[in-house]
Motif scaffolding. Structure first.
Motif, PDB file in Angstrom:
ATOM      1  N   ALA A  16      27.141  12.803  75.210  1.00  0.00           N
ATOM      2  CA  ALA A  16      27.473  12.897  73.723  1.00  0.00           C
ATOM      3  C   ALA A  16      26.830  13.952  73.149  1.00  0.00           C
ATOM      4  CB  ALA A  16      27.242  11.524  73.077  1.00  0.00           C
ATOM      5  N   PRO A  17      27.210  14.569  72.090  1.00  0.00           N
ATOM      6  CA  PRO A  17      26.522  15.546  71.539  1.00  0.00           C
ATOM      7  C   PRO A  17      25.206  15.161  70.711  1.00  0.00           C
ATOM      8  CG  PRO A  17      28.647  15.018  70.016  1.00  0.00           C
ATOM      9  CD  PRO A  17      28.467  14.231  71.464  1.00  0.00           C
ATOM     10  N   PRO A  18      24.615  15.990  70.265  1.00  0.00           N
ATOM     11  CA  PRO A  18      23.266  15.594  69.591  1.00  0.00           C
ATOM     12  C   PRO A  18      23.698  14.823  68.343  1.00  0.00           C
ATOM     13  CG  PRO A  18      23.518  17.981  69.301  1.00  0.00           C
ATOM     14  CD  PRO A  18      24.771  17.521  70.211  1.00  0.00           C
ATOM     15  N   ALA A  19      22.739  13.647  67.879  1.00  0.00           N
ATOM     16  CA  ALA A  19      23.178  12.755  66.675  1.00  0.00           C
ATOM     17  C   ALA A  19      22.969  13.888  65.557  1.00  0.00           C
ATOM     18  CB  ALA A  19      21.932  11.697  66.683  1.00  0.00           C
ATOM     19  N   GLN A  20      22.212  14.620  65.540  1.00  0.00           N
ATOM     20  CA  GLN A  20      21.805  15.382  64.334  1.00  0.00           C
ATOM     21  C   GLN A  20      22.098  16.970  64.575  1.00  0.00           C
ATOM     22  OE1 GLN A  20      21.001  14.580  61.139  1.00  0.00           O
ATOM     23  NE2 GLN A  20      21.161  12.401  61.982  1.00  0.00           N
ATOM     24  N   PRO A  21      22.606  17.681  63.620  1.00  0.00           N
ATOM     25  CA  PRO A  21      22.751  19.030  64.030  1.00  0.00           C
ATOM     26  C   PRO A  21      21.811  19.908  64.731  1.00  0.00           C
ATOM     27  CG  PRO A  21      23.978  18.297  61.957  1.00  0.00           C
ATOM     28  CD  PRO A  21      23.014  17.437  62.122  1.00  0.00           C
ATOM     29  N   GLN A  22      21.724  20.454  65.731  1.00  0.00           N
ATOM     30  CA  GLN A  22      20.726  21.241  66.243  1.00  0.00           C
ATOM     31  C   GLN A  22      20.764  22.779  66.062  1.00  0.00           C
ATOM     32  OE1 GLN A  22      20.323  20.244  70.393  1.00  0.00           O
ATOM     33  NE2 GLN A  22      18.524  21.783  70.769  1.00  0.00           N
ATOM     34  N   GLN A  23      19.786  23.300  65.581  1.00  0.00           N
ATOM     35  CA  GLN A  23      19.927  24.896  65.279  1.00  0.00           C
ATOM     36  C   GLN A  23      19.242  25.585  66.421  1.00  0.00           C
ATOM     37  OE1 GLN A  23      21.345  26.000  62.469  1.00  0.00           O
ATOM     38  NE2 GLN A  23      21.544  23.924  61.335  1.00  0.00           N
ATOM     39  N   LEU A  24      20.021  26.613  66.666  1.00  0.00           N
ATOM     40  CA  LEU A  24      19.581  27.424  67.960  1.00  0.00           C
ATOM     41  C   LEU A  24      19.431  28.885  67.574  1.00  0.00           C
ATOM     42  CD1 LEU A  24      21.901  26.033  70.670  1.00  0.00           C
ATOM     43  CD2 LEU A  24      19.541  25.311  70.365  1.00  0.00           C
ATOM     44  N   ALA A  25      18.395  29.387  67.864  1.00  0.00           N
ATOM     45  CA  ALA A  25      18.274  30.936  67.491  1.00  0.00           C
ATOM     46  C   ALA A  25      19.062  31.722  68.642  1.00  0.00           C
ATOM     47  CB  ALA A  25      16.729  31.352  67.853  1.00  0.00           C
ATOM     48  N   GLY A  26      19.492  31.148  69.730  1.00  0.00           N
ATOM     49  CA  GLY A  26      20.251  31.965  70.661  1.00  0.00           C
ATOM     50  C   GLY A  26      20.760  30.939  71.931  1.00  0.00           C
ATOM     51  N   VAL A  27      21.760  31.421  72.537  1.00  0.00           N
ATOM     52  CA  VAL A  27      22.300  30.746  73.608  1.00  0.00           C
ATOM     53  C   VAL A  27      22.225  31.940  74.775  1.00  0.00           C
ATOM     54  CG1 VAL A  27      24.067  29.536  74.744  1.00  0.00           C
ATOM     55  CG2 VAL A  27      23.182  29.124  72.277  1.00  0.00           C
ATOM     56  N   GLN A  28      21.146  31.893  75.592  1.00  0.00           N
ATOM     57  CA  GLN A  28      21.170  32.955  76.437  1.00  0.00           C
ATOM     58  C   GLN A  28      21.675  32.510  77.830  1.00  0.00           C
ATOM     59  OE1 GLN A  28      16.941  33.925  77.419  1.00  0.00           O
ATOM     60  NE2 GLN A  28      17.373  35.923  77.911  1.00  0.00           N
ATOM     61  N   GLY A  29      22.332  33.352  78.522  1.00  0.00           N
ATOM     62  CA  GLY A  29      22.967  32.966  79.872  1.00  0.00           C
ATOM     63  C   GLY A  29      21.909  33.352  80.843  1.00  0.00           C
ATOM     64  N   GLN A  30      21.976  32.175  81.894  1.00  0.00           N
ATOM     65  CA  GLN A  30      20.701  32.125  82.768  1.00  0.00           C
ATOM     66  C   GLN A  30      21.042  33.350  83.700  1.00  0.00           C
ATOM     67  OE1 GLN A  30      20.589  28.966  85.669  1.00  0.00           O
ATOM     68  NE2 GLN A  30      18.603  28.331  85.003  1.00  0.00           N
ATOM     69  N   GLY A  31      22.124  33.502  84.223  1.00  0.00           N
ATOM     70  CA  GLY A  31      22.558  34.429  85.342  1.00  0.00           C
ATOM     71  C   GLY A  31      22.377  35.949  84.655  1.00  0.00           C
ATOM     72  N   SER A  32      22.689  35.900  83.249  1.00  0.00           N
ATOM     73  CA  SER A  32      22.821  37.394  82.642  1.00  0.00           C
ATOM     74  C   SER A  32      21.611  37.829  82.023  1.00  0.00           C
ATOM     75  CB  SER A  32      24.118  37.651  81.781  1.00  0.00           C
ATOM     76  OG  SER A  32      23.863  36.900  80.889  1.00  0.00           O
ATOM     77  N   GLY A  33      20.828  36.806  81.426  1.00  0.00           N
ATOM     78  CA  GLY A  33      19.589  37.045  80.670  1.00  0.00           C
ATOM     79  C   GLY A  33      20.130  37.883  79.218  1.00  0.00           C
ATOM     80  N   LEU A  34      21.548  37.624  79.078  1.00  0.00           N
ATOM     81  CA  LEU A  34      22.163  38.061  77.685  1.00  0.00           C
ATOM     82  C   LEU A  34      22.397  36.828  76.893  1.00  0.00           C
ATOM     83  CD1 LEU A  34      24.290  41.137  79.099  1.00  0.00           C
ATOM     84  CD2 LEU A  34      22.187  41.110  78.041  1.00  0.00           C
ATOM     85  N   CYS A  35      22.493  37.230  75.743  1.00  0.00           N
ATOM     86  CA  CYS A  35      23.002  36.103  74.715  1.00  0.00           C
ATOM     87  C   CYS A  35      24.355  35.920  73.887  1.00  0.00           C
ATOM     88  CB  CYS A  35      22.087  35.942  73.317  1.00  0.00           C
ATOM     89  SG  CYS A  35      20.291  35.580  73.697  1.00  0.00           S
ATOM     90  N   LEU A  36      24.804  34.817  73.928  1.00  0.00           N
ATOM     91  CA  LEU A  36      26.243  34.604  73.334  1.00  0.00           C
ATOM     92  C   LEU A  36      26.256  35.244  71.797  1.00  0.00           C
ATOM     93  CD1 LEU A  36      28.886  33.077  74.097  1.00  0.00           C
ATOM     94  CD2 LEU A  36      28.028  31.112  73.092  1.00  0.00           C
ATOM     95  N   ASP A  37      27.192  36.070  71.775  1.00  0.00           N
ATOM     96  CA  ASP A  37      27.428  36.587  70.313  1.00  0.00           C
ATOM     97  C   ASP A  37      28.827  36.920  70.231  1.00  0.00           C
ATOM     98  OD1 ASP A  37      26.627  38.202  68.343  1.00  0.00           O
ATOM     99  OD2 ASP A  37      25.207  39.759  69.540  1.00  0.00           O
TER     100      ASP A  37
END
Length: 159
Positions: A16-37
């Motif tokens: 299930a998704p988190p019960a409360q909204p979760q703020q993320l400063a970034g979502v970084q690809g483990q394989g690439s080291g780059l962030c979702l943008d």
């Protein structure tokens, strides 16, 4: 709650998704080291979501995980969406206006033993993926059969 089991190609996601909204400063690809943008020249609905060098404080790299399973971009307010509600491998993942109850905009989050996360689309059971384990900035993301590779694992960076 978030599942600790990785999604498998033969099993439907069940966390299930988190019960409360979760703020993320970034979502970084483990394989690439780059962030979702958001692709800079496509900031609106239908805009591609791509890999980019991680830059702290970049609004377009900030994401919110909401209780309804949507993943919303911090700069645009648009949702992470599988284009056309496609259920096939290699389907484009882009940003679109959030539509309440749209399963192709809802994601289940699985956290592995190493702390990395996998996002599985509710409507298809397929995972957010970097094609061919790409590591180049500008590489667009897609959905693909879950395979527990670094191309489908993401490091969630808290705010």
């Amino acid at each position: 709650p978030v599942s600790s089991a990785a999604p498998s190609p033969s099993a439907a996601p069940s966390s299930a998704p988190p019960a409360q909204p979760q703020q993320l400063a970034g979502v970084q690809g483990q394989g690439s080291g780059l962030c979702l943008d958001v692709q800079p020249d496509q900031p609106g609905a239908g805009g591609l979501l791509v890999l980019a060098p991680c830059a702290a404080g970049t609004p377009s790299q900030r994401w919110q995980l909401r209780a309804d399973g949507t993943v919303v971009n911090g700069a645009t307010g648009l949702c992470l969406t599988v284009a056309g509600a496609a259920v096939t491998d290699n389907a484009r993942v882009q940003q679109e206006a959030c539509a309440p109850g749209a399963a192709h905009q809802q994601w289940r989050l699985f956290v592995g033993p190493d702390g990395s996360a996998t996002f599985a689309a509710v409507h298809s059971g397929k995972c957010l993926d970097v094609p061919n384990n790409g590591t180049a900035p500008g590489t667009p993301v897609q959905q693909f059969t879950c395979n527990d590779t670094p191309a489908q694992r993401w490091i969630l960076q808290p705010v």
